[in-house]
Design an enzyme around this catalytic site. Structure first.
Site, short mmCIF file in Angstrom:
data_model
loop_
_atom_site.label_atom_id
_atom_site.label_comp_id
_atom_site.label_asym_id
_atom_site.label_seq_id
_atom_site.Cartn_x
_atom_site.Cartn_y
_atom_site.Cartn_z
N ARG A 77 0.82 -1.18 0.02
CA ARG A 77 0.02 0.04 -0.06
C ARG A 77 1.02 1.23 -0.12
O ARG A 77 2.10 1.25 0.29
CB ARG A 77 -0.90 -0.04 1.30
CG ARG A 77 -0.17 0.25 2.76
CD ARG A 77 -1.13 0.64 3.70
NE ARG A 77 -0.20 0.64 4.91
CZ ARG A 77 0.64 1.40 5.27
NH1 ARG A 77 0.78 2.46 4.50
NH2 ARG A 77 1.21 1.30 6.50
N GLY A 78 0.13 2.24 -0.29
CA GLY A 78 0.80 3.67 -0.11
C GLY A 78 1.05 3.93 1.29
O GLY A 78 0.47 3.26 2.14
N VAL A 81 4.36 4.11 8.03
CA VAL A 81 3.98 3.19 8.84
C VAL A 81 2.63 3.62 9.62
O VAL A 81 2.41 4.62 9.65
CB VAL A 81 5.42 3.12 10.00
CG1 VAL A 81 5.21 4.55 10.76
CG2 VAL A 81 4.85 2.04 11.01
N THR A 82 1.85 2.62 10.10
CA THR A 82 0.67 2.50 10.68
C THR A 82 0.52 1.37 11.74
O THR A 82 1.16 0.33 11.46
CB THR A 82 -0.43 2.83 9.76
OG1 THR A 82 -1.61 3.53 10.57
CG2 THR A 82 -1.02 1.44 9.13
N TYR A 83 -0.39 1.72 12.50
CA TYR A 83 -0.59 0.61 13.53
C TYR A 83 -2.24 0.13 13.48
O TYR A 83 -3.14 0.73 12.89
CB TYR A 83 -0.66 1.50 14.95
CG TYR A 83 -1.19 0.29 16.08
CD1 TYR A 83 -0.78 -0.56 16.64
CD2 TYR A 83 -2.61 0.85 16.46
CE1 TYR A 83 -1.04 -1.55 17.37
CE2 TYR A 83 -3.26 -0.01 17.56
CZ TYR A 83 -2.43 -1.14 18.05
OH TYR A 83 -3.20 -1.82 19.05
N HIS A 84 -2.23 -1.22 13.28
CA HIS A 84 -3.47 -1.89 13.62
C HIS A 84 -3.82 -2.67 14.83
O HIS A 84 -2.83 -3.26 15.32
CB HIS A 84 -3.90 -2.95 12.45
CG HIS A 84 -3.85 -2.21 11.05
ND1 HIS A 84 -4.54 -0.91 10.57
CD2 HIS A 84 -3.28 -2.28 9.90
CE1 HIS A 84 -4.43 -0.75 9.46
NE2 HIS A 84 -3.36 -1.59 8.83
N LEU A 165 -8.96 1.65 4.66
CA LEU A 165 -8.72 2.62 5.61
C LEU A 165 -8.89 2.00 7.05
O LEU A 165 -9.51 0.62 7.06
CB LEU A 165 -9.92 3.41 5.47
CG LEU A 165 -11.32 3.02 5.56
CD1 LEU A 165 -12.00 3.23 7.06
CD2 LEU A 165 -12.30 3.64 4.56
N CYS A 182 2.25 7.38 10.46
CA CYS A 182 2.38 8.01 9.00
C CYS A 182 3.38 8.80 8.62
O CYS A 182 3.59 9.63 7.61
CB CYS A 182 0.96 8.50 8.35
SG CYS A 182 -0.68 7.46 8.61
#
Length: 238
Positions: A77-78, A81-84, A165, A182
């Site tokens: 993906r674009g 870094v992100t957290y889930h 998202l 991000c």
């Protein structure tokens, strides 16, 4: 009237398992199958988008993450870094996009904003120049911080989208302290639950309510969407 896309609630799924499910649906949609909206929660995990440099915006060691049972995945993906994690509603829209990438992202924003408005947060809005959805900023120790409530990251392969998202509903926001979300400074992550509390609203944030609102928003926002896939097969990403 038959819905233009299937809705699948995957419940709580490990990231790798849900990633495989995404890919299976992507192949099916590329081949002309019905588009799908996948709703899921993940156990705690960090994902690195194509703009992420190894470790640059992760502010703890991989050993610390491993000790906490938090995996890290490099994905297509674009974004950075992100957290889930549990309490976060992740929506993977496996939809035809073709070259209408910017239009598709605006529709994802619109669906998320409409979801939040239904949940009682009328100030939900995009933030010009940044992907995601925000609510009104908040002053902390004399500084104004953007309040980001939903993150976006999409890949488009063979004209069909992957990923999508992540909306913070009852997310453990302390886990965002492991990263610079991000790659953005002067930004705090917030959630529906946190906004209810800070605004003194007599409401309880729940995942079933958030899912119901998001499904309704997607159905309305994508009601007139062009579901065709261009004949020429190529590769594009955002």
């Amino acid at each position: 009237m038959t819905a233009a896309f299937d809705i699948l609630d995957l419940g709580l799924r490990p990231y790798r398992e849900a990633w495989d499910v995404q890919k299976q649906h992507h192949e099916r949609v590329v081949a002309g199958g019905k588009p799908a909206l996948l709703l899921v929660e993940h156990p705690a995990v960090l994902t690195l988008g194509r703009k992420a440099r190894e470790g640059e915006n992760i502010i703890v060691t991989r050993e610390y993450l491993a000790a906490q049972g938090i995996d890290v995945f490099e994905i297509e993906r674009g974004g950075d870094v992100t957290y889930h994690g549990q309490g976060q509603l992740v929506a993977y829209a496996i939809f035809p996009v073709g070259r209408k990438i910017v239009d598709f992202l605006r529709l994802l924003e619109q669906a998320t904003i409409q979801t939040l408005q239904t949940l009682g947060l009328p100030d939900a809005r995009p933030n010009v120049g940044y992907a995601g959805v925000y609510v009104d900023g908040r002053e902390v120790n004399g500084l104004l911080y953007d309040q980001k409530i939903a993150s976006f990251g999409v890949a488009v392969k063979r004209h069909v989208a992957l990923h999508g998202l992540a909306l913070n509903v009852t997310t453990n926001l302390q886990h965002f302290e492991l990263i610079v979300p991000c790659g953005l400074h002067q930004t705090q992550m917030t959630s529906v639950e946190r906004e209810y509390e800070l605004r003194g609203m007599n409401k309880t944030a729940t995942m079933p309510e958030a899912k119901k609102a998001m499904i309704a928003a997607f159905e309305q926002v994508f009601a007139e969407y062009d579901w065709s896939i261009p004949e020429a097969v190529g590769l594009s990403r955002v």
